[in-house]
Design a protein around this motif. Structure first.
Motif, PDB file in Angstrom:
ATOM      1  N   THR A   1       0.837  -1.204   0.000  1.00  0.00           N
ATOM      2  CA  THR A   1       0.000   0.000   0.000  1.00  0.00           C
ATOM      3  C   THR A   1       0.870   1.253   0.000  1.00  0.00           C
ATOM      4  N   LYS A   2       1.887   1.261   0.841  1.00  0.00           N
ATOM      5  CA  LYS A   2       2.783   2.425   0.918  1.00  0.00           C
ATOM      6  C   LYS A   2       3.606   2.564  -0.362  1.00  0.00           C
ATOM      7  N   TYR A   3       4.047   1.445  -0.921  1.00  0.00           N
ATOM      8  CA  TYR A   3       4.815   1.511  -2.167  1.00  0.00           C
ATOM      9  C   TYR A   3       3.962   2.083  -3.295  1.00  0.00           C
ATOM     10  N   GLY A   4       2.733   1.592  -3.416  1.00  0.00           N
ATOM     11  CA  GLY A   4       1.845   2.100  -4.452  1.00  0.00           C
ATOM     12  C   GLY A   4       1.597   3.588  -4.310  1.00  0.00           C
ATOM     13  N   GLN A   5       1.395   4.043  -3.095  1.00  0.00           N
ATOM     14  CA  GLN A   5       1.178   5.471  -2.860  1.00  0.00           C
ATOM     15  C   GLN A   5       2.410   6.287  -3.227  1.00  0.00           C
ATOM     16  N   SER A   6       3.602   5.744  -2.944  1.00  0.00           N
ATOM     17  CA  SER A   6       4.841   6.456  -3.282  1.00  0.00           C
ATOM     18  C   SER A   6       5.030   6.565  -4.792  1.00  0.00           C
ATOM     19  N   GLN A   7       4.411   5.646  -5.556  1.00  0.00           N
ATOM     20  CA  GLN A   7       4.495   5.668  -7.016  1.00  0.00           C
ATOM     21  C   GLN A   7       3.391   6.511  -7.646  1.00  0.00           C
ATOM     22  N   GLY A   8       2.507   7.048  -6.805  1.00  0.00           N
ATOM     23  CA  GLY A   8       1.395   7.844  -7.319  1.00  0.00           C
ATOM     24  C   GLY A   8       0.223   7.021  -7.800  1.00  0.00           C
ATOM     25  N   TRP A   9       0.176   5.735  -7.418  1.00  0.00           N
ATOM     26  CA  TRP A   9      -0.924   4.864  -7.819  1.00  0.00           C
ATOM     27  C   TRP A   9      -2.053   4.934  -6.803  1.00  0.00           C
ATOM     28  N   THR A  10      -3.214   4.457  -7.207  1.00  0.00           N
ATOM     29  CA  THR A  10      -4.356   4.299  -6.299  1.00  0.00           C
ATOM     30  C   THR A  10      -4.384   2.860  -5.812  1.00  0.00           C
ATOM     31  N   VAL A  11      -4.441   2.678  -4.507  1.00  0.00           N
ATOM     32  CA  VAL A  11      -4.432   1.336  -3.920  1.00  0.00           C
ATOM     33  C   VAL A  11      -5.668   1.163  -3.048  1.00  0.00           C
ATOM     34  N   ARG A  12      -6.405   0.084  -3.255  1.00  0.00           N
ATOM     35  CA  ARG A  12      -7.570  -0.179  -2.406  1.00  0.00           C
ATOM     36  C   ARG A  12      -7.754  -1.683  -2.212  1.00  0.00           C
ATOM     37  N   MET A  13      -8.272  -2.017  -1.055  1.00  0.00           N
ATOM     38  CA  MET A  13      -8.546  -3.412  -0.731  1.00  0.00           C
ATOM     39  C   MET A  13      -9.870  -3.821  -1.383  1.00  0.00           C
ATOM     40  N   VAL A  14      -9.852  -4.937  -2.118  1.00  0.00           N
ATOM     41  CA  VAL A  14     -11.076  -5.389  -2.772  1.00  0.00           C
ATOM     42  C   VAL A  14     -11.568  -6.724  -2.217  1.00  0.00           C
ATOM     43  N   GLU A  15     -10.718  -7.427  -1.482  1.00  0.00           N
ATOM     44  CA  GLU A  15     -11.142  -8.684  -0.861  1.00  0.00           C
ATOM     45  C   GLU A  15     -10.222  -8.954   0.316  1.00  0.00           C
ATOM     46  N   GLU A  16     -10.774  -9.426   1.428  1.00  0.00           N
ATOM     47  CA  GLU A  16      -9.935  -9.712   2.587  1.00  0.00           C
ATOM     48  C   GLU A  16     -10.580 -10.769   3.479  1.00  0.00           C
ATOM     49  N   THR A  17      -9.739 -11.587   4.071  1.00  0.00           N
ATOM     50  CA  THR A  17     -10.147 -12.521   5.105  1.00  0.00           C
ATOM     51  C   THR A  17      -9.178 -12.336   6.265  1.00  0.00           C
ATOM     52  N   ALA A  18      -9.685 -11.758   7.347  1.00  0.00           N
ATOM     53  CA  ALA A  18      -8.816 -11.405   8.466  1.00  0.00           C
ATOM     54  C   ALA A  18      -8.335 -12.648   9.212  1.00  0.00           C
ATOM     55  N   GLY A  19      -7.121 -12.562   9.766  1.00  0.00           N
ATOM     56  CA  GLY A  19      -6.593 -13.627  10.606  1.00  0.00           C
ATOM     57  C   GLY A  19      -7.201 -13.556  12.000  1.00  0.00           C
ATOM     58  N   ASP A  20      -7.186 -14.663  12.700  1.00  0.00           N
ATOM     59  CA  ASP A  20      -7.790 -14.700  14.038  1.00  0.00           C
ATOM     60  C   ASP A  20      -7.085 -13.771  15.011  1.00  0.00           C
ATOM     61  N   ASP A  21      -5.769 -13.630  14.874  1.00  0.00           N
ATOM     62  CA  ASP A  21      -4.981 -12.801  15.794  1.00  0.00           C
ATOM     63  C   ASP A  21      -4.410 -11.570  15.108  1.00  0.00           C
ATOM     64  N   GLY A  22      -5.024 -11.166  14.021  1.00  0.00           N
ATOM     65  CA  GLY A  22      -4.541 -10.014  13.275  1.00  0.00           C
ATOM     66  C   GLY A  22      -3.992 -10.419  11.920  1.00  0.00           C
ATOM     67  N   GLY A  23      -3.676  -9.424  11.112  1.00  0.00           N
ATOM     68  CA  GLY A  23      -3.180  -9.711   9.771  1.00  0.00           C
ATOM     69  C   GLY A  23      -4.270 -10.256   8.868  1.00  0.00           C
ATOM     70  N   PHE A  24      -3.855 -11.005   7.844  1.00  0.00           N
ATOM     71  CA  PHE A  24      -4.806 -11.523   6.866  1.00  0.00           C
ATOM     72  C   PHE A  24      -4.467 -12.961   6.480  1.00  0.00           C
ATOM     73  N   LYS A  25      -5.511 -13.782   6.401  1.00  0.00           N
ATOM     74  CA  LYS A  25      -5.341 -15.093   5.779  1.00  0.00           C
ATOM     75  C   LYS A  25      -5.238 -14.931   4.271  1.00  0.00           C
ATOM     76  N   ASN A  26      -5.986 -13.966   3.772  1.00  0.00           N
ATOM     77  CA  ASN A  26      -5.998 -13.683   2.331  1.00  0.00           C
ATOM     78  C   ASN A  26      -6.417 -12.234   2.134  1.00  0.00           C
ATOM     79  N   ALA A  27      -5.747 -11.544   1.220  1.00  0.00           N
ATOM     80  CA  ALA A  27      -6.104 -10.156   0.905  1.00  0.00           C
ATOM     81  C   ALA A  27      -5.804  -9.899  -0.566  1.00  0.00           C
ATOM     82  N   VAL A  28      -6.659  -9.097  -1.199  1.00  0.00           N
ATOM     83  CA  VAL A  28      -6.463  -8.724  -2.603  1.00  0.00           C
ATOM     84  C   VAL A  28      -6.476  -7.212  -2.697  1.00  0.00           C
ATOM     85  N   LEU A  29      -5.394  -6.648  -3.233  1.00  0.00           N
ATOM     86  CA  LEU A  29      -5.295  -5.205  -3.448  1.00  0.00           C
ATOM     87  C   LEU A  29      -5.453  -4.907  -4.931  1.00  0.00           C
TER      88      LEU A  29
END
Length: 417
Positions: A190-218
């Motif tokens: 996300t930070k890299y994309g922003q530094s390149q001037g791109w638009t970054v957004r989350m379109v799919e996510e499955t959160a982990g039980d203790d944080g983070g993601f089991k699966n995420a699509v940007l």
């Protein structure tokens, strides 16, 4: 031996050229020499003498394609078809720089022939001889610089480089720690994309039980995103002490990254049959107002032949979620088709940078030493910088290596001609 020397010389030219590929200043013939040369018959004998027949043949082929496309753009049938007009215009623009620089090279070759002729005819005039000698030197240097540029411009280009991308990050081995690491990668991209001037957004996510993601699509858009992000595809490995580890032991976890160019339906190698799509709807839940919670806006889409399943909930309407799900499906199917083609053509894809193979370990993130190792390059980088999105130096080195590999392949092809 000759082929090896050619490849070595070409690679030396490549590394000399790349840092300032667009910054060459080429000397022009002096007014006096231009006047002298203009008064005598011209000849284009320098091109065949200075440039290899292999390269000249490829450049002439590019110019022929460029001229044919230029003619087609004037065809009334093409002008009346906006889609075809745009496609041909884009294709023509891909050749334009090569054709312009080749014309510049030919003009210099012609000027060099005139300068040599003037040198031979100057007799005992030392001033004229020196002027011609200096002119020859400048033109030869300019031609050498242009030939290096043309060599790089002729390297095969990935047609998907200008596309936006879908980046899928999946937790691999390591359980909850792998989920947390996937979250770190999501933040880094996300930070890299922003530094390149791109638009970054989350379109799919499955959160982990203790944080983070089991699966995420940007979704990353706004420029030639695939040209850079494709080098992130593969297995990322992390070595660190989990927060739950009481004895301070280092655990190894992984996350896989797949980078898929966004593909419009017209670009698909194989069309999607609507009968192969199973689609159901559901309530999205979560934030977003009463419409999201009470109306079935979520889309659960399955492509029956491949078993690809996409559950899309990010948009606030069923129609938009369906469009987003189809966009993701096209990207995944296209990637599968490309990988099948690459496997047939190349055989062994494991050695290819950015091939997207998930068994390919590309980086190790070592928390103890605050170091990231890119195994393709054999280079280390600062961990905090990379996690903060500052890994463009590694991407640029991957681009260099990719172009070097292509150049070696082109030199090998030349050696067989």
């Amino acid at each position: 031996a000759t082929a090896v020397m050619r490849a070595a010389n070409a690679l030396a030219c490549f590394f000399f050229l790349l840092p300032s590929a667009t910054g060459f200043q080429v000397a022009r013939p002096s007014p006096l020499l231009r006047a002298r040369h203009h008064c005598r018959p011209t000849r284009r004998s320098g091109v065949a003498m200075e440039m290899s027949p292999f390269m000249a043949k490829r450049l002439n082929s590019v110019r022929m394609m460029f001229n044919e496309l230029t003619e087609r753009l004037g065809d009334p049938d093409v002008v009346s078809d906006a889609s075809l007009l745009m496609k041909l215009s884009t294709e023509r623009s891909n050749y334009e720089e090569i054709v312009d620089k080749y014309k510049e090279y030919e003009d210099m070759a012609e000027g060099l022939a005139g300068a040599k002729e003037m040198f031979e005819e100057s007799g005992d005039d030392p001033e004229m001889k020196e002027m011609a000698r200096e002119e020859m030197k400048e033109l030869e240097q300019g031609m050498g610089a242009l030939e290096k540029e043309l060599t790089v411009l002729l390297l095969p280009r990935d047609p998907a480089d200008d596309k936006n991308v879908m980046v899928e990050i999946r937790a691999g081995t390591g359980g909850g720690e792998a989920n947390l690491f996937s979250g770190d990668l999501v933040q880094a991209y996300t930070k890299y994309g922003q530094s390149q001037g791109w638009t970054v957004r989350m379109v799919e996510e499955t959160a982990g039980d203790d944080g983070g993601f089991k699966n995420a699509v940007l979704e990353m858009s706004g420029g030639p995103v695939y040209s850079k992000m494709k080098f992130e595809a593969g297995v990322h490995r992390v070595q660190r002490v989990p927060a739950t580890e009481s004895q301070g032991r280092v655990h190894t976890s992984t996350a896989t990254v797949a980078v898929m160019p966004e593909i419009e339906e017209v670009d698909m190698l194989v069309k999607i049959d609507p009968k192969d799509i199973s689609l159901t709807t559901a309530r999205s839940g979560g934030a977003g107002g009463q419409n999201v919670n009470k109306v079935e806006t979520a889309v659960d889409l399955t492509h029956i032949p491949t078993g690809i399943r996409i559950f899309c909930t990010q948009e606030r309407s069923q129609l938009k979620n369906r469009e987003q799900a189809m966009k993701m499906l096209r990207a995944k199917l296209y990637q599968m088709q490309v990988e099948e083609q690459q496997a047939k053509i190349a055989g062994d894809r494991a050695a290819q940078i950015g091939s997207g193979g998930r068994s390919e370990k590309i980086r190790t993130y070592n928390w103890k030493d605050s170091r990231v190792t890119d195994h393709r390059l054999g280079q280390n980088a600062d961990l905090n910088k990379v996690l903060g999105g500052g890994f463009d130096d590694l991407v640029q080195q991957c681009i260099l290596k990719d172009q070097q590999d292509k150049l070696e392949a082109m030199m090998a092809e030349q050696a067989t001609q």
